[in-house]
Design a protein around this motif. Structure first.
Motif, mmCIF file in Angstrom:
data_model
loop_
_atom_site.group_PDB
_atom_site.id
_atom_site.type_symbol
_atom_site.label_atom_id
_atom_site.label_comp_id
_atom_site.label_asym_id
_atom_site.label_seq_id
_atom_site.Cartn_x
_atom_site.Cartn_y
_atom_site.Cartn_z
ATOM 1 N N ASN A 195 11.669 -11.960 -7.255
ATOM 2 C CA ASN A 195 10.638 -12.380 -6.222
ATOM 3 C C ASN A 195 9.763 -13.465 -6.684
ATOM 4 O O ASN A 195 9.213 -14.280 -5.823
ATOM 5 N N ASN A 197 16.175 -9.446 2.101
ATOM 6 C CA ASN A 197 15.471 -8.368 2.440
ATOM 7 C C ASN A 197 14.915 -7.748 1.457
ATOM 8 O O ASN A 197 13.818 -7.360 1.319
ATOM 9 N N ARG A 198 15.594 -7.502 0.207
ATOM 10 C CA ARG A 198 15.008 -7.081 -0.995
ATOM 11 C C ARG A 198 13.657 -7.649 -1.569
ATOM 12 O O ARG A 198 12.639 -7.287 -1.898
ATOM 13 N N SER A 213 10.758 -7.483 0.890
ATOM 14 C CA SER A 213 10.272 -6.032 0.504
ATOM 15 C C SER A 213 9.216 -6.218 -0.859
ATOM 16 O O SER A 213 8.253 -5.643 -1.020
ATOM 17 N N LYS A 214 9.843 -6.692 -1.796
ATOM 18 C CA LYS A 214 9.032 -6.837 -2.999
ATOM 19 C C LYS A 214 7.934 -7.527 -2.892
ATOM 20 O O LYS A 214 6.545 -7.234 -3.422
ATOM 21 N N ARG A 259 6.082 -7.801 -0.164
ATOM 22 C CA ARG A 259 5.151 -7.093 0.501
ATOM 23 C C ARG A 259 4.465 -6.148 -0.350
ATOM 24 O O ARG A 259 3.169 -5.814 -0.223
#
Length: 334
Positions: free
Chosen positions: A275, A312-313, A316-317, A319
């Motif tokens: 990320n 999407n992963r 999420s990271k 966020r």
């Protein structure tokens, strides 16, 4: 630039301000901050020597060559470096709105999956031994290739190539375009697609910097540093249809300080799992000096379902990283 500021205003106590996305999990990024503020203060000639001293490495084989891969940082050495830096560098995080940059506009381009890809994906699903291996192989397949045990690769067609061609045509008038890829083989494909579309290419991945002029041989940094430096600087300036230049690379390659604010668009041909690399790649174009009226458009090419899963992963990271202390306290006070 920092030296010029010091020479001109050194006696006036001018503070040198730098913008970017700090990498708190990479101590070598601290070297850049300190070197601008206090040249030579860390007594390390380069990030290469600092990384070598602070990290523990293992050698991995890629084809007929082996490369050092970072396993982990030496905690004691990193703690000592952090104590030395205490009070020298102060890092604060500003939102893009605070430095008057428009937020990027994101667009997912979902591409059709041909029956051949479905069959190949099902075969990988039935033969994989663990989830990470399966996801990595599916990411390769989505990009139109598979790495073979001997280090070579086997290619197939992928709709991502046609989608990238369409985007290059869309931004022909702008004259600047950035493409990031998750694999070296994907980088090579994106370079070929860009050249075929009539765009000279500046490439950067684990092999270093190279420039590909139209109709001429590749110019590598080690062979012609000045020839590569010219397009590297050009990516910081706006272009036009007669002065086109595309950058193709991997998100984590090239160091933390590269600015490509001349480009109004970024295409993620494929993503990796990091990320921080993703955010840093986006910020290469989202910089002070960009055309704020035009803004920045970020495209993600999605083919097999694994592409959307990885993206999407990553979101999420991000966020989780953006959660503030007040938000955590608020959750406990309810």
């Amino acid at each position: 630039l920092a030296n010029a500021v010091r020479e001109e205003h050194g006696e006036e106590g001018i503070i040198i301000e730098m913008t970017g996305t700090p990498a708190p999990q990479d101590p070598t990024d601290w070297w850049h901050e300190v070197e601008v503020l206090c040249p030579g203060w860390l007594r390390e000639s380069s990030t290469f020597h600092l990384r070598k001293r602070l990290g523990e490495f293992e050698f991995v084989q890629m084809g007929d060559r082996s490369f050092p891969r970072l396993i982990k940082w030496k905690e004691k050495e990193v703690d000592n470096l952090a104590r030395r830096l205490n009070g020298v560098v102060y890092v604060c995080r500003l939102e893009d709105t605070e430095i008057h940059l428009p937020p990027p506009v994101y667009e997912r381009i979902q591409l059709p999956v041909a029956p051949d890809f479905d069959r190949a994906a099902l075969m990988l699903l039935s033969t994989a031994t663990n989830a990470l291996e399966l996801l990595t192989r599916l990411r390769q397949l989505s990009d139109g290739f598979l790495y073979l045990p001997d280090g070579s690769s086997k290619r197939s067609t992928t709709p991502k190539d046609a989608a990238l061609t369409d985007l290059l045509e869309l931004y022909e008038e702008a004259g600047r375009f950035i493409t990031f890829c998750g694999f070296r083989e994907s980088v090579d494909r994106a370079v070929e697609v860009s050249l075929a579309a009539g765009w000279p290419v500046l490439r950067c991945d684990g092999r270093g910097w190279s420039y590909f002029p139209l109709g001429k041989p590749e110019e590598a940094w080690g062979q012609n540093a000045l020839g590569v430096r010219e397009p590297l600087l050009a990516m910081q300036r706006p272009g036009d249809s007669s002065d086109r230049l595309a950058f193709v690379g991997q998100p984590a390659a090239g160091g933390m300080g590269q600015n490509f604010q001349g480009s109004p668009a970024i295409c993620f041909y494929s993503n990796d799992f990091n990320n921080e690399s993703r955010q840093q790649a986006e910020r290469r174009a989202l910089r002070p000096g960009m055309d704020v009226r035009r803004g920045l458009k970020i495209y993600d090419l999605l083919h097999l379902p694994s592409d959307a899963h990885v993206l999407n992963r990553l979101i999420s990271k991000q966020r989780v990283q953006l959660v503030t202390l007040d938000e955590i306290r608020g959750a406990f006070s309810r």
